[in-house]
Design a protein around this motif. Sequence first.
Motif, PDB file in Angstrom:
ATOM      1  N   MET A  23      -9.538  10.315  -6.280  1.00 48.32           N
ATOM      2  CA  MET A  23      -8.944  11.135  -5.713  1.00 48.32           C
ATOM      3  C   MET A  23      -7.825  11.272  -4.663  1.00 48.32           C
ATOM      4  SD  MET A  23     -10.992  14.445  -7.854  1.00 48.32           S
ATOM      5  CE  MET A  23      -9.419  15.422  -8.209  1.00 48.32           C
ATOM      6  N   VAL A  24      -8.947  10.879  -3.591  1.00 51.54           N
ATOM      7  CA  VAL A  24      -7.917  10.755  -2.507  1.00 51.54           C
ATOM      8  C   VAL A  24      -6.112   9.698  -2.286  1.00 51.54           C
ATOM      9  CG1 VAL A  24      -7.935   9.500   0.041  1.00 51.54           C
ATOM     10  CG2 VAL A  24     -10.295  11.234  -0.497  1.00 51.54           C
ATOM     11  N   GLY A  25      -6.625   8.929  -3.583  1.00 47.19           N
ATOM     12  CA  GLY A  25      -5.129   8.582  -3.947  1.00 47.19           C
ATOM     13  C   GLY A  25      -3.953   9.609  -4.229  1.00 47.19           C
ATOM     14  N   LEU A  26      -4.338  10.857  -4.626  1.00 47.47           N
ATOM     15  CA  LEU A  26      -3.796  12.008  -5.085  1.00 47.47           C
ATOM     16  C   LEU A  26      -3.533  12.702  -3.729  1.00 47.47           C
ATOM     17  CD1 LEU A  26      -4.854  12.494  -8.782  1.00 47.47           C
ATOM     18  CD2 LEU A  26      -2.551  10.766  -7.771  1.00 47.47           C
ATOM     19  N   LEU A  27      -4.058  12.600  -3.085  1.00 49.66           N
ATOM     20  CA  LEU A  27      -3.777  13.665  -1.653  1.00 49.66           C
ATOM     21  C   LEU A  27      -2.306  13.462  -1.071  1.00 49.66           C
ATOM     22  CD1 LEU A  27      -7.142  14.545  -0.539  1.00 49.66           C
ATOM     23  CD2 LEU A  27      -6.024  15.988  -2.385  1.00 49.66           C
ATOM     24  N   PRO A  28      -1.705  14.561  -0.490  1.00 52.34           N
ATOM     25  CA  PRO A  28      -0.434  13.634   0.400  1.00 52.34           C
ATOM     26  C   PRO A  28      -1.260  12.960   1.763  1.00 52.34           C
ATOM     27  CG  PRO A  28      -1.577  16.452   0.587  1.00 52.34           C
ATOM     28  CD  PRO A  28      -2.480  15.547  -0.077  1.00 52.34           C
ATOM     29  N   GLY A  29      -0.438  11.468   1.481  1.00 55.01           N
ATOM     30  CA  GLY A  29      -0.539  10.687   2.516  1.00 55.01           C
ATOM     31  C   GLY A  29      -2.114   9.859   2.758  1.00 55.01           C
ATOM     32  N   THR A  30      -2.770   9.956   1.764  1.00 55.40           N
ATOM     33  CA  THR A  30      -3.876   9.013   2.162  1.00 55.40           C
ATOM     34  C   THR A  30      -3.380   8.261   0.254  1.00 55.40           C
ATOM     35  OG1 THR A  30      -5.171  11.234   1.365  1.00 55.40           O
ATOM     36  CG2 THR A  30      -4.832  10.596   2.970  1.00 55.40           C
ATOM     37  N   LEU A  31      -4.922   7.523   0.373  1.00 55.58           N
ATOM     38  CA  LEU A  31      -5.333   6.491  -0.227  1.00 55.58           C
ATOM     39  C   LEU A  31      -6.968   5.279  -0.157  1.00 55.58           C
ATOM     40  CD1 LEU A  31      -2.593   4.145  -1.893  1.00 55.58           C
ATOM     41  CD2 LEU A  31      -4.864   3.054  -1.706  1.00 55.58           C
ATOM     42  N   SER A  32      -7.128   5.367  -0.708  1.00 52.78           N
ATOM     43  CA  SER A  32      -8.623   4.404  -0.646  1.00 52.78           C
ATOM     44  C   SER A  32      -8.753   3.701  -1.759  1.00 52.78           C
ATOM     45  CB  SER A  32      -9.782   5.127  -1.076  1.00 52.78           C
ATOM     46  OG  SER A  32     -10.791   4.763  -0.833  1.00 52.78           O
ATOM     47  N   SER A  33      -9.629   2.208  -0.955  1.00 55.44           N
ATOM     48  CA  SER A  33      -9.384   1.110  -2.044  1.00 55.44           C
ATOM     49  C   SER A  33     -11.119   0.965  -2.317  1.00 55.44           C
ATOM     50  CB  SER A  33      -9.490   0.144  -0.556  1.00 55.44           C
ATOM     51  OG  SER A  33     -10.212  -0.040   0.030  1.00 55.44           O
TER      52      SER A  33
ATOM     53  N   TYR B 250       0.907  -1.715   0.532  1.00 56.97           N
ATOM     54  CA  TYR B 250       0.051   0.061   0.241  1.00 56.97           C
ATOM     55  C   TYR B 250       0.879   1.197   0.218  1.00 56.97           C
ATOM     56  CZ  TYR B 250      -3.621  -3.211   1.053  1.00 56.97           C
ATOM     57  OH  TYR B 250      -4.007  -5.042   1.254  1.00 56.97           O
ATOM     58  N   SER B 251       2.162   1.527   0.856  1.00 55.13           N
ATOM     59  CA  SER B 251       2.900   1.762   1.018  1.00 55.13           C
ATOM     60  C   SER B 251       3.639   2.457  -0.595  1.00 55.13           C
ATOM     61  CB  SER B 251       4.035   2.431   1.785  1.00 55.13           C
ATOM     62  OG  SER B 251       3.251   2.083   2.979  1.00 55.13           O
ATOM     63  N   ARG B 252       3.951   1.452  -1.208  1.00 55.92           N
ATOM     64  CA  ARG B 252       4.430   1.573  -2.356  1.00 55.92           C
ATOM     65  C   ARG B 252       3.545   1.950  -3.153  1.00 55.92           C
ATOM     66  NH1 ARG B 252       7.125  -3.228  -0.768  1.00 55.92           N
ATOM     67  NH2 ARG B 252       6.010  -4.873  -1.674  1.00 55.92           N
ATOM     68  N   LEU B 253       1.911   2.067  -3.093  1.00 52.59           N
ATOM     69  CA  LEU B 253       1.345   2.254  -3.790  1.00 52.59           C
ATOM     70  C   LEU B 253       1.105   3.607  -4.199  1.00 52.59           C
ATOM     71  CD1 LEU B 253      -2.127  -0.221  -4.103  1.00 52.59           C
ATOM     72  CD2 LEU B 253      -1.239   1.154  -6.296  1.00 52.59           C
ATOM     73  N   HIS B 254       0.959   4.250  -3.104  1.00 51.08           N
ATOM     74  CA  HIS B 254       1.705   5.908  -2.430  1.00 51.08           C
ATOM     75  C   HIS B 254       2.220   6.320  -3.650  1.00 51.08           C
ATOM     76  CE1 HIS B 254      -1.447   7.028   1.168  1.00 51.08           C
ATOM     77  NE2 HIS B 254      -0.348   5.474   1.282  1.00 51.08           N
ATOM     78  N   ALA B 255       3.293   5.471  -3.078  1.00 54.85           N
ATOM     79  CA  ALA B 255       4.850   6.174  -4.236  1.00 54.85           C
ATOM     80  C   ALA B 255       4.004   7.321  -5.528  1.00 54.85           C
ATOM     81  CB  ALA B 255       5.972   5.429  -3.994  1.00 54.85           C
TER      82      ALA B 255
ATOM     83  N   LEU C  26      -1.954  18.073  -5.250  1.00 51.76           N
ATOM     84  CA  LEU C  26      -1.082  17.347  -5.466  1.00 51.76           C
ATOM     85  C   LEU C  26       0.828  17.684  -5.393  1.00 51.76           C
ATOM     86  CD1 LEU C  26      -0.984  14.399  -7.507  1.00 51.76           C
ATOM     87  CD2 LEU C  26      -0.678  16.405  -9.561  1.00 51.76           C
ATOM     88  N   LEU C  27       0.873  18.486  -5.762  1.00 52.17           N
ATOM     89  CA  LEU C  27       2.457  18.789  -5.255  1.00 52.17           C
ATOM     90  C   LEU C  27       3.083  18.985  -3.760  1.00 52.17           C
ATOM     91  CD1 LEU C  27       4.722  20.485  -7.521  1.00 52.17           C
ATOM     92  CD2 LEU C  27       3.350  22.635  -6.351  1.00 52.17           C
ATOM     93  N   SER C  28       1.767  18.971  -3.082  1.00 50.63           N
ATOM     94  CA  SER C  28       2.313  18.774  -1.635  1.00 50.63           C
ATOM     95  C   SER C  28       2.826  16.948  -1.129  1.00 50.63           C
ATOM     96  CB  SER C  28       1.684  19.385  -1.007  1.00 50.63           C
ATOM     97  OG  SER C  28       0.575  18.870  -0.301  1.00 50.63           O
ATOM     98  N   ALA C  29       1.123  16.567  -1.920  1.00 52.75           N
ATOM     99  CA  ALA C  29       1.894  15.044  -1.794  1.00 52.75           C
ATOM    100  C   ALA C  29       2.796  14.700  -2.497  1.00 52.75           C
ATOM    101  CB  ALA C  29       0.158  14.162  -2.974  1.00 52.75           C
ATOM    102  N   GLY C  30       3.355  14.539  -3.571  1.00 49.93           N
ATOM    103  CA  GLY C  30       3.953  14.642  -4.415  1.00 49.93           C
ATOM    104  C   GLY C  30       5.050  14.037  -3.834  1.00 49.93           C
ATOM    105  N   TRP C  31       5.559  15.891  -3.050  1.00 48.51           N
ATOM    106  CA  TRP C  31       6.956  16.409  -2.064  1.00 48.51           C
ATOM    107  C   TRP C  31       6.922  15.272  -1.193  1.00 48.51           C
ATOM    108  CZ3 TRP C  31      10.810  18.321  -2.238  1.00 48.51           C
ATOM    109  CH2 TRP C  31      11.862  18.745  -1.210  1.00 48.51           C
ATOM    110  N   ASP C  32       5.580  14.817   0.215  1.00 46.23           N
ATOM    111  CA  ASP C  32       5.355  14.467   0.619  1.00 46.23           C
ATOM    112  C   ASP C  32       5.984  12.933   0.512  1.00 46.23           C
ATOM    113  OD1 ASP C  32       4.436  14.307   3.523  1.00 46.23           O
ATOM    114  OD2 ASP C  32       3.199  12.741   2.674  1.00 46.23           O
ATOM    115  N   VAL C  33       5.430  12.446  -0.460  1.00 49.37           N
ATOM    116  CA  VAL C  33       5.983  11.123  -0.681  1.00 49.37           C
ATOM    117  C   VAL C  33       7.533  10.922  -0.473  1.00 49.37           C
ATOM    118  CG1 VAL C  33       5.342  10.694  -2.587  1.00 49.37           C
ATOM    119  CG2 VAL C  33       4.678   8.759  -1.528  1.00 49.37           C
ATOM    120  N   ALA C  34       8.528  11.938  -1.547  1.00 41.74           N
ATOM    121  CA  ALA C  34       8.922  12.107  -1.607  1.00 41.74           C
ATOM    122  C   ALA C  34      10.496  11.939  -0.886  1.00 41.74           C
ATOM    123  CB  ALA C  34       9.534  13.265  -3.457  1.00 41.74           C
ATOM    124  N   ARG C  35      10.123  13.361   0.028  1.00 40.00           N
ATOM    125  CA  ARG C  35      10.520  13.204   0.887  1.00 40.00           C
ATOM    126  C   ARG C  35      11.101  11.762   1.672  1.00 40.00           C
ATOM    127  NH1 ARG C  35       9.881  14.075   6.482  1.00 40.00           N
ATOM    128  NH2 ARG C  35       7.159  14.131   5.587  1.00 40.00           N
TER     129      ARG C  35
END
Lengths: 107, 163, 82
Positions: free
Chosen positions: B115-125, A34-39, B74-83
């Motif tokens: 769209m939650v999957g493109l927000l910082p730190g969240t993902l929905s199934s 799931y974390s990989r999916l985030h990335a 989206l920008l802050s999401a990408g930055w967060d996950v990259a960090r």
Amino acid sequence: MTDWLALLSWVPLLAGAFFFLAGTVGLLRFPDIYSRLHAITKADTLGLGLVTLGLIMRAENWQAVAVMVLIWLLMMGSGATTCQLLARYQQDLEAPDADKEPVHARR
Amino acid sequence: MHRPKAVAVKVYAFVSWLILHGALWWLLTGGHGWAFGLAFAVSAAALSLYLSRSPLPLRLHRLPGFVAMFCRELLSAGWDVARRALHPRLPLAPQWLDYPLQSRDFHVRLVLSAMVGLLPGTLSSRFEDDILWVHVIDATQPWQDTVAALEQALANLLEDRRA
Amino acid sequence: MMALAGFLLLTALAGLWRLLRGPTRADRLLPIQFFGTTGTTVLLILAQAQQQPALRIVALLLALLAAVVPIALVQYLRRVGD
């Protein structure tokens, strides 16, 4: 195409490349699926968006710009959908018991 | 709903689809071959109308603000996950959590869950029974506010007020 | 520009490791999405760098495929898989 705009376009282009790299690093380093999916979802969608922005600054005509924006929207939609689909798929594999099974999981 | 209004809604939806598909043809061909293009646009519009019986009543004047907000997130999401990916110690605290949905609108829920999957730190199934299943990459971070803000923005953008 | 495209291809190739290693089945499906995005980006860059607008249409096709293939594959695996 003006020179300073072409020069400036390297900012989003390189930033996009950075996020692609970060996405791959996340894909390889993160401990669970799931974390990989985030990335992958966030970093790659943003990477494509930034590279698209950089290319738009160098585009020769409006048609190229519109096609690139269309592609980005399409990839964003499919990326978000695929991410959700894979998360659901993995979740169902992990918990196949009937009481946790949502109604729309299986057709 | 009265009958004439239903027809008006259909006509409006058809014309919107027609413009959309016509624009697509124009874009991909550079404005050539309109004999084919017109046939394509009309049949595609008819098919779209047939497939999606309730076209989304998108509020166009709210779209620019929505796009701006989304790009920022989206920008802050990408930055967060990259960090987190590049950090030597991998600061992650992944967990599945529930998010109680506020909106009753099916389309809002559907778009939100994607769209939650493109927000910082969240993902929905998935969502069921007014609950959105959210996977958070770091449970110690506040994530509810961002999701709630997006849900509100989506509701403003496309919620069906007739219902 | 070509160096940028090459760099993106390298990040995609590095992602292949995950496909080979897994460990879960969804892990093996992940690189499809990944390759779709990276491939589309590389095609867009090449279209610009080599002044070949037709490559943008190829990129559009790849994006369309990337939208459909994972859905079809997951549905298929759901039916057959377990």
